[in-house]
Write a protein that holds these residues in place. Structure first.
Motif, PDB file in Angstrom:
ATOM      1  N   SER A 127      -0.229  -4.239  -1.295  1.00 24.32           N
ATOM      2  CA  SER A 127      -1.401  -3.625  -1.920  1.00 24.32           C
ATOM      3  C   SER A 127      -2.242  -4.633  -2.693  1.00 24.32           C
ATOM      4  CB  SER A 127      -0.957  -2.499  -2.859  1.00 24.32           C
ATOM      5  OG  SER A 127      -0.167  -3.020  -3.911  1.00 24.32           O
ATOM      6  N   SER A 142      -1.777   8.422  -0.602  1.00 22.81           N
ATOM      7  CA  SER A 142      -2.167   7.494  -1.663  1.00 22.81           C
ATOM      8  C   SER A 142      -1.691   6.076  -1.387  1.00 22.81           C
ATOM      9  CB  SER A 142      -1.617   7.973  -3.013  1.00 22.81           C
ATOM     10  OG  SER A 142      -0.201   7.991  -2.998  1.00 22.81           O
ATOM     11  N   SER A 173      -2.225   0.031   0.003  1.00 24.70           N
ATOM     12  CA  SER A 173      -3.469   0.486  -0.620  1.00 24.70           C
ATOM     13  C   SER A 173      -4.359  -0.670  -1.064  1.00 24.70           C
ATOM     14  CB  SER A 173      -3.148   1.388  -1.811  1.00 24.70           C
ATOM     15  OG  SER A 173      -2.398   0.688  -2.784  1.00 24.70           O
ATOM     16  N   TYR A 205      -2.033   4.595   1.301  1.00 26.70           N
ATOM     17  CA  TYR A 205      -2.986   4.000   2.233  1.00 26.70           C
ATOM     18  C   TYR A 205      -4.401   3.982   1.649  1.00 26.70           C
ATOM     19  CZ  TYR A 205       0.665   4.827   5.762  1.00 26.70           C
ATOM     20  OH  TYR A 205       1.842   4.836   6.477  1.00 26.70           O
ATOM     21  N   ASP A 224       3.413   0.338   0.575  1.00 24.53           N
ATOM     22  CA  ASP A 224       2.143   0.406  -0.144  1.00 24.53           C
ATOM     23  C   ASP A 224       1.168  -0.582   0.487  1.00 24.53           C
ATOM     24  OD1 ASP A 224       0.058   0.766  -1.881  1.00 24.53           O
ATOM     25  OD2 ASP A 224       1.262   0.541  -3.709  1.00 24.53           O
TER      26      ASP A 224
END
Length: 232
Positions: A81, A125, A105, A127, A103
């Motif tokens: 992320s 969340s 994101s 992504y 994760d």
């Protein structure tokens, strides 16, 4: 940087201009998060066959995700992320069957998320922040999803309706056929017997005559009784 390293196999690995002595075959965990690294993720990271945890979050990593990430069969945790990674998520991610933490994101990833029970089990969340990503578990639909699904749904509904209509037609046909068959059988039981047995035929008509006479007499008596009542 924290790694779990066994010294049984020593390998000279060059990443971001720094030489790191790593035992690639025995590394279990790597955490290089929040180190301002500027680099691509090297393809030969998949050589770390026993790697089960990788945290490269909060750096300035760019480029595409390695296509051979799926070779890391022991992966349990992956955090990439808050970098600048772009391109699609490789289809090899579908092979990460033991992945329990993911994760991706806040990157620049795009395209359809690969389909696998493992990847679709994560929350959307994990992504988020990748505006180009689409498909479950991301809430954004991929281009063409609606046009490809609607005809299928419509045709499915039509086929269901046609099936129900055919079933109803068969039910009604059977109902009317049973009525006609019952009427014919009853008619033959009564009138066929009268035609074949003379004594029964005489008895039947005698009953009809008696019934007719009884109705006539009863009607006449009631009529006379009503006339008397009206005369009073």
């Amino acid at each position: 940087m924290s790694c779990t390293i066994s010294q049984s196999l020593i390998y000279l690995y060059n990443w971001c201009g720094k030489e790191l002595i790593l035992s690639l075959g025995e590394v279990l965990s790597i955490d290089i998060s929040s180190n301002h690294l500027v680099s691509e993720i090297p393809e030969n990271i998949a050589s770390m066959t026993k790697l089960n945890s990788l945290n490269l979050s909060r750096n300035n990593l760019w480029g595409k995700l390695p296509e051979n990430f799926g070779q890391l069969k022991m992966f349990e945790s992956l955090n990439l992320s808050r970098n600048q990674l772009s391109g699609r998520i490789p289809s090899s991610f579908s092979s990460l069957n033991f992945l329990s933490v993911l994760d991706l994101s806040y990157n620049n990833l795009s395209g359809r998320t690969p389909l696998s029970a493992q990847l679709q089990s994560f929350n959307s969340s994990q992504y988020m922040g990748n505006l180009g990503l689409c498909g479950p578990p991301v809430t954004q639909k991929c281009p063409g999803d609606e046009t490809t699904q609607d005809p299928g749904i419509t045709s499915g509904n039509k086929s269901d309706c046609n099936t129900e209509g055919d079933n109803d037609g068969l039910i009604y046909l059977g109902f009317y056929a049973s009525i006609v068959l019952g009427f014919l059988m009853g008619f033959w039981d009564v009138y066929g017997t009268l035609l074949l047995k003379i004594s029964w035929r005489y008895a039947y008509f005698q009953v009809l005559n008696d019934t007719k006479d009884w109705i006539y007499v009863t009607t006449a008596l009631h009529k006379e009784k009503m006339q008397r009542i009206l005369q009073r």
